[in-house]
Design an enzyme around this catalytic site. Structure first.
Site, short mmCIF file in Angstrom:
data_model
loop_
_atom_site.label_atom_id
_atom_site.label_comp_id
_atom_site.label_asym_id
_atom_site.label_seq_id
_atom_site.Cartn_x
_atom_site.Cartn_y
_atom_site.Cartn_z
N GLU A 1 -4.78 -5.67 -6.36
CA GLU A 1 -5.05 -5.51 -4.94
C GLU A 1 -6.54 -5.31 -4.67
OE1 GLU A 1 -4.11 -2.80 -1.00
OE2 GLU A 1 -3.78 -1.90 -2.93
N GLU B 1 1.85 0.34 5.21
CA GLU B 1 0.90 1.29 4.64
C GLU B 1 -0.15 1.63 5.69
OE1 GLU B 1 -1.29 1.75 0.39
OE2 GLU B 1 -2.18 0.30 1.74
#
Ligand SMILES: *[C@@H]1O[C@H](CO)[C@@H](O)[C@H](O)[C@H]1NC(C)=O
Length: 290
Positions: A150, A249
């Site tokens: 990520e 998120e």
């Protein structure tokens, strides 16, 4: 086009509730089918597995441990001198993933060491990362798990983070060349680093194994004020045939459940996963097997 499936990120949502079991119950009763947790390691995996089962949830993503946070570590994948600690953390993550039936692990890259110049250490850090990723790919393949890279933005969130653009992550994934390593697309970070979301989503979606969302710049709900047009982005993901999960998120701007009205209206429009679940068993979806 299949409707998107959403996962509640329990490291961010329900901040008013202490402890993962309480957050698992809250996610289940809010209508989620799936959850993700950055670091589940404070509780024994059996406790979490039971709480998830009771809430009717599956866990779809955890992260490798951060390392020594008091010393400023935020992942170890690319950090020179920390290879042994990375491997230990990976083993712990694999143990949790297996006990929890979680198919994906975000392999955190980590930060440029304090005081070091990014350009001066870039080549060395990439070499360490490649070596660790080759090792991780083998370990994960034995357990049928997927590892994710990520990029995290270095403009606002974490100026020292090593992996900060989808282009850098894609180039590293190509060098490693293992199908069980994929890209984690956090649209919040991508917008801050490069924008051009339509182009970048289309370009990189074939190697994306997980998506995360938050509004820019406030990092609140997709429906909170900001520069991202989520109805458009969700439609784009559907049109491009994305079959994985979309992780919520974000920092709830108020009460988490009230703040989920955007998701309830998505489910009203596109169908709730429980209602639609009959079709799941008959349709072949490669990323759905967890
Ligand atoms: C947008 O992204 C695409 C795919 O990554 C790239 O080919 C294109 O050049 C980018 N456009 C701009 C203006 O950066």
């Amino acid at each position: 086009m299949a409707a998107l499936r959403f996962s509640a990120n329990l490291s961010w949502l329900f901040p008013e509730l202490l402890g993962l079991p309480a957050r698992l119950r809250a996610a289940g009763s809010s209508g989620f089918e799936a959850v993700e947790v950055a670091w589940p390691y404070a509780e024994p995996p059996e406790v979490l597995a039971r709480a998830a089962r009771e809430a009717g949830l599956r866990l779809v993503l955890i992260n490798t441990p951060p390392g020594d946070q008091e010393k400023g570590e935020m992942g170890l994948g690319a950090v020179p001198g920390r290879q042994a600690a990375f491997r230990q953390g990976l083993e712990q993550a694999v143990r949790y993933a297996k006990a929890l039936g979680c198919p994906r692990i975000h392999l955190m890259a980590g930060r440029v060491p304090q005081g070091a110049d990014r350009r001066a250490v870039k080549a060395e850090m990439e070499m360490v990362f490649l070596e660790n990723l080759r090792h991780a790919a083998g370990v994960l393949a034995q357990e049928d798990l997927v590892g994710l890279l990520e990029p995290i933005n270095t403009r606002i969130t974490d100026p020292q983070y090593f992996l900060d653009t989808p282009q850098q992550a894609a180039a590293i994934l190509q060098k490693v060349g293992r199908p069980n390593l994929q890209l984690q697309m956090d649209i919040f970070h991508w917008q801050i680093m490069d924008g051009n979301l339509t182009g970048n989503i289309r370009e990189f979606l074939p190697i994306v194994g997980h998506v995360q969302v938050a509004q820019v710049p406030g990092r609140g709900e997709p429906s909170s004020p900001g520069e991202l047009n989520f109805p458009y982005l969700f439609q784009l993901l559907e049109d491009e045939g994305y079959k994985g999960f979309v992780g919520c998120e974000y920092q709830p701007q108020g009460d988490t459940v009230e703040g989920l009205s955007w998701l309830r209206s998505y489910w009203d429009r596109r169908g709730h996963p429980e209602v639609a679940s009959e079709g799941l068993h008959t349709t072949h979806m490669p990323l759905d097997s967890e």
